[in-house]
Design an enzyme around this catalytic site. Structure first.
Site, short mmCIF file in Angstrom:
data_model
loop_
_atom_site.label_atom_id
_atom_site.label_comp_id
_atom_site.label_asym_id
_atom_site.label_seq_id
_atom_site.Cartn_x
_atom_site.Cartn_y
_atom_site.Cartn_z
N ARG A 1 35.54 73.16 62.11
CA ARG A 1 36.28 73.36 60.84
C ARG A 1 37.77 73.55 61.12
NH1 ARG A 1 32.12 71.94 60.20
NH2 ARG A 1 30.46 72.66 58.85
N GLU B 1 37.12 80.04 54.91
CA GLU B 1 37.20 78.59 55.11
C GLU B 1 38.15 77.90 54.12
OE1 GLU B 1 33.43 76.41 56.17
OE2 GLU B 1 34.14 75.08 54.60
N SER C 1 30.92 76.73 51.52
CA SER C 1 30.92 77.92 52.39
C SER C 1 32.29 78.60 52.29
CB SER C 1 30.70 77.51 53.84
OG SER C 1 29.47 76.85 53.96
C1 LIG Z 1 29.28 72.55 47.04
C2 LIG Z 1 30.17 72.34 48.23
C3 LIG Z 1 29.62 72.01 49.45
C4 LIG Z 1 30.44 71.79 50.57
N1 LIG Z 1 29.85 71.48 51.77
C5 LIG Z 1 30.61 71.29 52.86
C6 LIG Z 1 30.00 70.96 54.11
O1 LIG Z 1 28.80 70.83 54.23
N2 LIG Z 1 30.82 70.79 55.18
C7 LIG Z 1 32.18 70.90 55.08
O2 LIG Z 1 32.86 70.72 56.11
N3 LIG Z 1 32.77 71.20 53.92
C8 LIG Z 1 32.03 71.40 52.80
N4 LIG Z 1 32.63 71.73 51.61
C9 LIG Z 1 34.08 71.90 51.56
C10 LIG Z 1 34.86 70.68 51.05
O3 LIG Z 1 34.06 69.84 50.26
C11 LIG Z 1 35.46 69.84 52.17
O4 LIG Z 1 36.30 70.62 52.96
C12 LIG Z 1 36.26 68.64 51.64
O5 LIG Z 1 36.71 67.84 52.71
C13 LIG Z 1 37.48 69.05 50.81
O6 LIG Z 1 37.96 67.86 50.21
P1 LIG Z 1 38.88 67.92 48.92
O7 LIG Z 1 39.32 66.51 48.66
O8 LIG Z 1 38.20 68.60 47.81
O9 LIG Z 1 40.12 68.77 49.45
P2 LIG Z 1 40.97 69.86 48.68
O10 LIG Z 1 40.13 71.05 48.42
O11 LIG Z 1 41.65 69.25 47.51
O12 LIG Z 1 42.05 70.20 49.78
C14 LIG Z 1 41.69 70.90 50.95
C15 LIG Z 1 42.92 70.97 51.87
O13 LIG Z 1 43.25 69.67 52.28
C16 LIG Z 1 44.61 69.33 51.96
N5 LIG Z 1 44.57 67.91 51.61
C17 LIG Z 1 43.77 67.31 50.71
N6 LIG Z 1 43.95 65.97 50.74
C18 LIG Z 1 44.91 65.72 51.66
C19 LIG Z 1 45.53 64.52 52.16
N7 LIG Z 1 45.22 63.30 51.71
N8 LIG Z 1 46.51 64.66 53.11
C20 LIG Z 1 46.85 65.88 53.59
N9 LIG Z 1 46.29 67.04 53.15
C21 LIG Z 1 45.32 66.95 52.21
C22 LIG Z 1 44.98 70.24 50.81
O14 LIG Z 1 46.37 70.52 50.81
C23 LIG Z 1 44.18 71.50 51.15
O15 LIG Z 1 44.89 72.28 52.06
C24 LIG Z 1 31.84 71.93 50.46
C25 LIG Z 1 32.41 72.27 49.21
C26 LIG Z 1 31.58 72.46 48.11
C27 LIG Z 1 32.20 72.80 46.79
#
Ligand SMILES: Cc1cc2nc3c(=O)[nH]c(=O)nc-3n(C[C@H](O)[C@H](O)[C@H](O)COP(=O)(O)OP(=O)(O)OC[C@H]3O[C@@H](n4cnc5c(N)ncnc54)[C@H](O)[C@@H]3O)c2cc1C
Length: 353
Positions: free
Chosen positions: A169, A341, A245
């Site tokens: 992570r 996280e 998480s």
């Molecule tokens: C129900 C649920 C289950 C999940 N299960 C998992 C799992 O099994 N494993 C896991 O690892 N994670 C999990 N996650 C966490 C999450 O889905 C991941 O971390 C995912 O990659 C976040 O993507 P996002 O587009 O929503 O990012 P955001 O939440 O919008 O952003 C997260 C971070 O990334 C940065 N960011 C976003 N896009 C970019 C870009 N293009 N360039 C630079 N920076 C950027 C943002 O500034 C922020 O700091 C889960 C979340 C939920 C709600």
């Protein structure tokens, strides 16, 4: 993906975070191409505006006010280029593509690689930030390289997997490149060779049960088993606000872990290649009697203690207080500090008028 309410000087981000807390940014945009993103970065620089990139908002805790231009990439092209022998392919995907959609398209087409990462919300551009992982597979396992655009001057460059310094992570984008680049596209390899990773939980059992005798396991059958398992355990953010998480599984040095395990022999733990030991944070929280605990509008999920939930109508301060209560309880009982996280963005200050 829902578009936020926009005005020229204020944009609601409430629909842009899966926890569902009210938040406002100074301005918001969704560039439709890499070139448009570059133009907007240069405009923001010229206006001396702070720039923040978001994706699906599924790993964010948004505080009420973001004094920034928030950009959500909406470019989502994908190409699959098979190698000459057809046994592997290089996939190139742009930042705005939904991760789960990507996984399902590849699995349906019979490509092995990321099927264990089905149903993870969010966009491809965010996947490298915390090196998303589940069921024994991480983004880093198949990634070749990714392209970043500087938020300072719009210049682009490619970073190899090694340069991204991926960990559990963790990545360079949580370190020296934090909030300094826009990840524009990823390149990774998929294969036709069957490489099922079924060691985690009851995945093997589910996949075998769903595969008729004599038929081969497919990437789609693995993805469907992952979806079924996750749907039973994890709350759907469309129904109950959450960010997955909320805490990382703590990793302890071997001797510290040994001491803790001597006192708590049933603690689920996973020895790592580097000699450290990963502990199940959900178990630690559960043992503190916090699974299912509710504090006003927020709580600890009743099926998965690692997930904090927002029942609706609450304030982000309630969630942060609950997270602190969980951390302190676990520390008091086990001497282990849990690390959060999701990333926190913004300020507690009320939105300026
Ligand atoms: C129900 C649920 C289950 C999940 N299960 C998992 C799992 O099994 N494993 C896991 O690892 N994670 C999990 N996650 C966490 C999450 O889905 C991941 O971390 C995912 O990659 C976040 O993507 P996002 O587009 O929503 O990012 P955001 O939440 O919008 O952003 C997260 C971070 O990334 C940065 N960011 C976003 N896009 C970019 C870009 N293009 N360039 C630079 N920076 C950027 C943002 O500034 C922020 O700091 C889960 C979340 C939920 C709600």
């Amino acid at each position: 993906m829902m578009a936020p309410d926009k005005s020229s000087t204020r944009a609601s981000l409430t629909a842009c975070n899966t926890l569902g807390f009210a938040a406002t940014a100074r301005t918001f945009s969704e560039p439709r191409s890499v070139a448009e993103a570059r133009r907007q970065i240069l405009d923001s620089r010229a206006a001396d505006e702070r720039l923040v990139v978001i994706g699906g908002g599924s790993n964010l805790v948004l505080l009420p006010w973001l004094d920034a231009h928030v950009m959500r990439p909406a470019f989502e092209a994908m190409t699959i280029t098979p190698a000459a022998d057809g046994r592997t392919a290089t996939v190139s995907v742009e930042a705005g593509k939904r991760w789960h959609a990507l996984v399902m398209e590849l699995a349906t087409a019979g490509w092995w690689g990321y099927e264990n990462l089905a149903l993870i919300p969010g966009c491809c551009g965010a996947a490298p930030i915390q090196n998303i992982g589940a069921y024994g597979v991480e983004l880093a396992d198949h990634l070749l390289r990714l392209e970043v655009m500087s938020l300072e001057d719009g210049s682009t460059r490619w970073l190899s997997r090694e340069e991204c310094a991926f960990g559990y992570r963790d990545s360079l984008f949580k370190g020296s490149l934090e909030h300094r680049v826009l990840i524009t596209r990823l390149e990774f390899v998929v294969t036709r060779e069957a490489t099922p990773q079924l060691a985690y939980g009851d995945l093997a059992q589910r996949v075998n049960a769903a595969t008729p005798q004599g038929q081969a396991i497919t990437p789609l059958s693995v993805a469907n088993a992952v979806i079924a398992t996750r749907s039973e355990k994890l709350p759907d953010p469309a129904v109950l606000g959450n960010a997955g998480s909320f805490f990382k599984n703590p990793q302890l040095a071997a001797d510290e872990a040994r001491e803790l395990l001597a006192h708590h022999p049933t603690l689920p733990h996973y020895p790592q290649a580097d000699g450290s030991v990963k502990l199940a944070a959900g178990w630690l929280i559960d043992q503190c009697g916090l699974k299912g605990a509710r504090r006003g509008h927020v709580g600890v999920h009743d099926r998965q203690a690692l997930v904090l939930v927002h029942f609706g109508g609450g304030q982000v301060s309630e969630l942060l207080a609950l997270a602190q209560e969980v951390r302190e309880s676990v520390h008091a009982r086990f001497g282990v500090w849990l690390e959060q996280e999701p990333r926190v963005l913004g300020e507690m200050a009320a939105t300026p008028s």
